[in-house]
Design a protein around this motif. Structure first.
Motif, mmCIF file in Angstrom:
data_model
loop_
_atom_site.group_PDB
_atom_site.id
_atom_site.type_symbol
_atom_site.label_atom_id
_atom_site.label_comp_id
_atom_site.label_asym_id
_atom_site.label_seq_id
_atom_site.Cartn_x
_atom_site.Cartn_y
_atom_site.Cartn_z
ATOM 1 N N THR A 127 -36.598 57.121 10.824
ATOM 2 C CA THR A 127 -34.980 56.671 10.909
ATOM 3 C C THR A 127 -34.750 56.137 9.367
ATOM 4 O OG1 THR A 127 -35.813 54.422 11.600
ATOM 5 C CG2 THR A 127 -35.272 55.904 13.178
ATOM 6 N N LEU A 128 -33.603 55.949 9.052
ATOM 7 C CA LEU A 128 -33.014 55.818 7.880
ATOM 8 C C LEU A 128 -32.354 54.513 8.557
ATOM 9 C CD1 LEU A 128 -31.713 58.862 6.289
ATOM 10 C CD2 LEU A 128 -33.908 57.552 5.797
ATOM 11 N N GLU A 129 -33.041 53.323 8.326
ATOM 12 C CA GLU A 129 -32.483 51.996 8.854
ATOM 13 C C GLU A 129 -31.225 51.671 7.996
ATOM 14 O OE1 GLU A 129 -35.526 49.235 9.296
ATOM 15 O OE2 GLU A 129 -36.765 50.600 10.727
ATOM 16 N N MET A 130 -30.207 50.889 8.604
ATOM 17 C CA MET A 130 -29.061 50.228 7.829
ATOM 18 C C MET A 130 -29.450 48.885 6.983
ATOM 19 S SD MET A 130 -26.259 51.821 7.809
ATOM 20 C CE MET A 130 -25.213 50.651 7.627
ATOM 21 N N GLU A 131 -30.621 48.338 7.733
ATOM 22 C CA GLU A 131 -30.948 46.772 7.332
ATOM 23 C C GLU A 131 -31.046 46.824 5.921
ATOM 24 O OE1 GLU A 131 -34.436 46.253 9.737
ATOM 25 O OE2 GLU A 131 -35.754 47.010 8.147
ATOM 26 N N GLY A 132 -30.429 45.686 5.507
ATOM 27 C CA GLY A 132 -30.458 45.579 3.859
ATOM 28 C C GLY A 132 -29.408 46.140 3.263
ATOM 29 N N CYS A 133 -28.720 47.246 3.848
ATOM 30 C CA CYS A 133 -27.828 48.066 3.075
ATOM 31 C C CYS A 133 -26.621 47.177 2.814
ATOM 32 C CB CYS A 133 -27.525 49.168 3.788
ATOM 33 S SG CYS A 133 -26.403 50.166 2.856
ATOM 34 N N SER A 134 -26.312 46.737 1.491
ATOM 35 C CA SER A 134 -25.162 45.885 1.189
ATOM 36 C C SER A 134 -24.559 46.467 -0.197
ATOM 37 C CB SER A 134 -25.538 44.589 1.169
ATOM 38 O OG SER A 134 -26.430 44.418 0.288
ATOM 39 N N LEU A 135 -23.560 45.623 -0.825
ATOM 40 C CA LEU A 135 -23.375 45.931 -2.020
ATOM 41 C C LEU A 135 -24.397 45.583 -3.033
ATOM 42 C CD1 LEU A 135 -19.669 45.057 -1.698
ATOM 43 C CD2 LEU A 135 -20.510 47.196 -1.492
ATOM 44 N N THR A 136 -25.084 46.397 -3.291
ATOM 45 C CA THR A 136 -26.635 46.278 -4.159
ATOM 46 C C THR A 136 -26.711 47.280 -4.758
ATOM 47 O OG1 THR A 136 -28.677 45.247 -4.178
ATOM 48 C CG2 THR A 136 -28.081 46.583 -2.390
ATOM 49 N N SER A 137 -27.845 47.528 -5.384
ATOM 50 C CA SER A 137 -28.420 48.353 -6.411
ATOM 51 C C SER A 137 -29.460 49.193 -5.694
ATOM 52 C CB SER A 137 -29.026 48.060 -7.697
ATOM 53 O OG SER A 137 -27.984 47.613 -8.308
ATOM 54 N N SER A 138 -29.415 50.638 -5.566
ATOM 55 C CA SER A 138 -30.430 51.510 -4.929
ATOM 56 C C SER A 138 -31.846 51.274 -5.853
ATOM 57 C CB SER A 138 -30.146 52.615 -4.873
ATOM 58 O OG SER A 138 -29.549 53.363 -6.058
ATOM 59 N N LEU A 139 -31.478 50.856 -7.203
ATOM 60 C CA LEU A 139 -32.563 50.686 -7.982
ATOM 61 C C LEU A 139 -32.595 49.428 -8.662
ATOM 62 C CD1 LEU A 139 -32.599 54.391 -9.689
ATOM 63 C CD2 LEU A 139 -34.076 53.716 -8.125
ATOM 64 N N GLN A 140 -33.228 49.096 -9.856
ATOM 65 C CA GLN A 140 -32.998 47.949 -10.274
ATOM 66 C C GLN A 140 -31.930 47.787 -11.376
ATOM 67 O OE1 GLN A 140 -35.883 49.596 -9.829
ATOM 68 N NE2 GLN A 140 -37.525 48.239 -9.059
ATOM 69 N N GLY A 141 -31.443 49.168 -11.315
ATOM 70 C CA GLY A 141 -30.111 49.062 -12.294
ATOM 71 C C GLY A 141 -28.688 48.979 -11.965
ATOM 72 N N ASP A 142 -27.981 49.955 -12.418
ATOM 73 C CA ASP A 142 -26.566 49.787 -12.202
ATOM 74 C C ASP A 142 -26.242 50.780 -11.053
ATOM 75 O OD1 ASP A 142 -26.109 48.797 -15.593
ATOM 76 O OD2 ASP A 142 -26.325 47.313 -13.937
ATOM 77 N N ALA A 143 -26.899 51.427 -10.336
ATOM 78 C CA ALA A 143 -26.414 52.500 -9.531
ATOM 79 C C ALA A 143 -25.967 51.600 -8.266
ATOM 80 C CB ALA A 143 -27.544 53.568 -9.310
ATOM 81 N N VAL A 144 -24.816 51.647 -8.031
ATOM 82 C CA VAL A 144 -24.306 50.799 -6.973
ATOM 83 C C VAL A 144 -24.327 51.497 -5.744
ATOM 84 C CG1 VAL A 144 -22.314 49.488 -6.128
ATOM 85 C CG2 VAL A 144 -22.932 49.318 -8.675
ATOM 86 N N VAL A 145 -24.814 51.023 -4.625
ATOM 87 C CA VAL A 145 -24.706 51.429 -3.249
ATOM 88 C C VAL A 145 -23.752 50.647 -2.527
ATOM 89 C CG1 VAL A 145 -26.306 51.582 -1.147
ATOM 90 C CG2 VAL A 145 -27.106 52.273 -3.623
ATOM 91 N N GLU A 146 -22.859 51.297 -1.819
ATOM 92 C CA GLU A 146 -21.833 50.731 -0.952
ATOM 93 C C GLU A 146 -22.248 50.520 0.219
ATOM 94 O OE1 GLU A 146 -18.429 53.133 -1.562
ATOM 95 O OE2 GLU A 146 -18.190 52.408 -3.640
ATOM 96 N N LEU A 147 -21.862 49.465 1.133
ATOM 97 C CA LEU A 147 -21.912 49.618 2.718
ATOM 98 C C LEU A 147 -21.561 50.618 3.280
ATOM 99 C CD1 LEU A 147 -23.046 47.466 4.832
ATOM 100 C CD2 LEU A 147 -20.551 46.645 4.910
ATOM 101 N N VAL A 148 -22.227 51.109 4.333
ATOM 102 C CA VAL A 148 -22.129 52.425 5.030
ATOM 103 C C VAL A 148 -21.427 51.889 6.478
ATOM 104 C CG1 VAL A 148 -22.899 54.383 6.225
ATOM 105 C CG2 VAL A 148 -23.708 53.665 4.034
ATOM 106 N N SER A 149 -20.304 51.994 6.731
ATOM 107 C CA SER A 149 -19.840 51.516 7.881
ATOM 108 C C SER A 149 -20.787 52.150 9.174
ATOM 109 C CB SER A 149 -18.319 52.126 8.177
ATOM 110 O OG SER A 149 -18.343 53.366 8.237
ATOM 111 N N GLU A 150 -20.533 51.535 10.208
ATOM 112 C CA GLU A 150 -21.193 51.682 11.356
ATOM 113 C C GLU A 150 -20.769 53.144 12.016
ATOM 114 O OE1 GLU A 150 -21.103 48.722 14.553
ATOM 115 O OE2 GLU A 150 -22.034 47.175 13.092
ATOM 116 N N GLU A 151 -19.501 53.214 11.937
ATOM 117 C CA GLU A 151 -18.792 54.565 12.308
ATOM 118 C C GLU A 151 -19.507 55.634 11.235
ATOM 119 O OE1 GLU A 151 -16.443 51.054 13.488
ATOM 120 O OE2 GLU A 151 -17.053 51.844 11.326
#
Length: 349
Positions: free
Chosen positions: A254-278
Motif C-alpha cells: 500500500t501507498l499510505e497517506m500517513e505523514g502526507c502533508s505540506l512537506t518535502s519528499s526529500l530534504q530539499g525544496d520539492a514540495v509535496v502537497e496534501l492529497v485529498s481523500e477523494e
C-alpha cells in the motif's frame, strides 16, 4: 516478451530467485553507492560490473509517494502533454482523463465494464515529446516540463554527483498486470553524459539490466514502489527490459497517506502537497494492481541545439521503445511475427 533475454541460457536470471536481486534484502553483487553528504539517510547502492548504475530504495519520506501517484494519474496526463490515446482519439475525448474515469473507478458495479481512460493509458510524454516513429526529439514538439518533477530530479542527480541537471523530457509508463516492456536502450538524447532517472510507484516489477549489446546476459532485479534507479556513465547506454509486473511484497502493498502533508519528499525544496481523500480513493483503486514508472532525462548538453531536420537513429538494433504493451496485444503481435519469420522479436508501439 524478453526477446533475446528470454533465450534458454538467460532464463536463470528471470526464474531463479537466488539470482534475483532485491535491494531491500539481498547483498549479492551489491555495494554501497558513494553519494553526497546531503543524502546521508538514503539507502543507495551500486552493482558490481555496472559502473554508473545507482539504486536508491528509500528516496521518499513516509506518505509522500501518494502525491507522485496523484500527479502521474491526475496532473501529468492533462493536455497539452501527449499520451498513447492521442494516436486514435480526438483531443476533446482525451482532455479530462481524471474526470471521465472518476465515477467508474470510484463506484465499481462488479460487472464487466468498458475500460476507463485511465485504465487505457499506457504512456504520457513530458517536456520534449518523444517521436516514437522517428525515435527523436525536436524543438517543435515541446510543453513545459513539470516544476515539481524537475525539483525532485535535480536533488537526486545532485546527490549522485551530477549537479545542474536539466529535466527536459519525461516518459510515464503505465503498466497493468499483463503489461511488459521489451528490450531497449535510451540513445535518442543528444547528450549521453547526463544521467537517466527512473522512479517506480505501485506494484513491483522485474527489471533486467543487460549490456551494450542485445545478446549480453542480463542481471535481474526487483523494483518496488518508491525505488529509484539512475543510469550514468558506462551504464547510461545499457539495454534493459521489464518483462513482468508482480504483486508488491509484504510491506510494499500500500501507498499510505500517513505523514502526507505540506512537506518535502526529500530534504530539499520539492514540495509535496496534501492529497485529498477523494483523490486518493481513486488513485489507490487504480494502483492496487498497476504500476507507474517515470523516466526523466536531459536531452541537450551545454550549447547543443536540435538539428534543423531530425533524422531517425542510424542503428537498427534499438529494439522496443518505452511504450509498455498489454499481454493480449503482445500475443497477437507475436503470432504475426512468428508467422512471418518463425521468431519472436520486440514489437514497437
Amino acid at each position: 516478451h524478453l526477446s533475446e533475454f528470454s533465450q534458454p541460457h538467460f532464463l536463470i536470471h528471470f526464474h531463479s530467485v537466488e539470482l534475483m536481486i532485491d535491494f531491500c534484502v539481498s547483498m549479492w553483487k551489491i555495494v554501497p553507492a558513494d553519494l553526497d553528504s546531503a543524502a546521508v539517510n538514503w539507502r543507495a547502492f551500486s552493482l558490481q560490473g555496472y559502473p554508473g548504475f545507482i539504486f536508491i530504495s528509500n528516496l521518499f519520506l513516509s506518505g509522500s509517494q501518494s502525491y507522485w501517484v496523484r500527479q502521474c494519474l491526475k496532473t501529468y496526463p492533462q493536455k497539452t502533454n501527449i499520451c498513447n490515446l492521442d494516436m486514435h482519439m480526438s483531443p476533446s475525448d482525451t482532455k479530462d482523463f481524471w474526470g471521465k474515469s472518476v465515477h467508474a473507478l470510484s463506484s465499481p458495479t462488479g460487472k464487466k465494464e468498458p475500460k476507463t481512460l485511465l485504465e487505457r493509458l499506457r504512456w504520457v510524454t513530458l517536456g520534449y515529446h518523444y517521436n516514437w516513429d522517428m525515435k527523436t526529439y525536436s524543438a517543435n514538439s515541446y510543453t513545459p516540463f513539470p516544476a515539481d518533477l524537475h525539483l525532485l530530479s535535480l536533488q537526486v542527480t545532485a546527490a549522485c554527483g551530477f549537479p545542474g541537471f536539466n529535466s527536459e523530457a519525461g516518459i510515464l509508463n503505465y503498466y497493468r498486470p499483463d503489461s511488459s516492456l521489451g528490450i531497449h536502450v535510451h540513445e535518442s538524447e543528444l547528450d549521453h553524459t547526463r544521467p537517466l532517472l527512473s522512479f517506480s510507484f505501485g506494484q513491483s516489477a522485474i527489471f533486467l539490466l543487460g549490456g551494450t549489446c542485445r545478446q549480453d546476459p542480463p542481471t535481474a532485479m526487483y523494483m518496488h514502489s518508491g525505488d529509484m534507479m539512475l543510469m550514468s556513465g558506462q551504464s547510461r547506454l545499457l539495454y534493459h527490459a521489464v518483462p513482468r509486473i508482480l504483486p508488491a511484497p509484504q510491506g510494499h502493498t500500500t501507498l499510505e497517506m500517513e505523514g502526507c502533508s505540506l512537506t518535502s519528499s526529500l530534504q530539499g525544496d520539492a514540495v509535496v502537497e496534501l492529497v485529498s481523500e477523494e483523490d486518493w480513493a481513486l488513485c489507490s483503486r487504480y494502483i492496487h494492481n498497476s504500476r507507474v514508472n517515470v523516466t526523466v532525462r536531459q536531452v541537450l548538453g551545454p550549447g547543443q541545439n536540435f538539428p534543423e531536420t531530425p533524422s531517425p537513429l542510424q542503428r537498427t538494433d534499438t529494439g522496443q521503445t518505452d511504450g509498455p504493451h498489454d499481454g493480449a496485444a503482445d500475443r497477437d503481435n507475436e503470432k504475426r511475427k512468428r508467422s512471418s519469420n518463425g521468431s519472436v522479436d520486440p514489437v514497437e508501439t
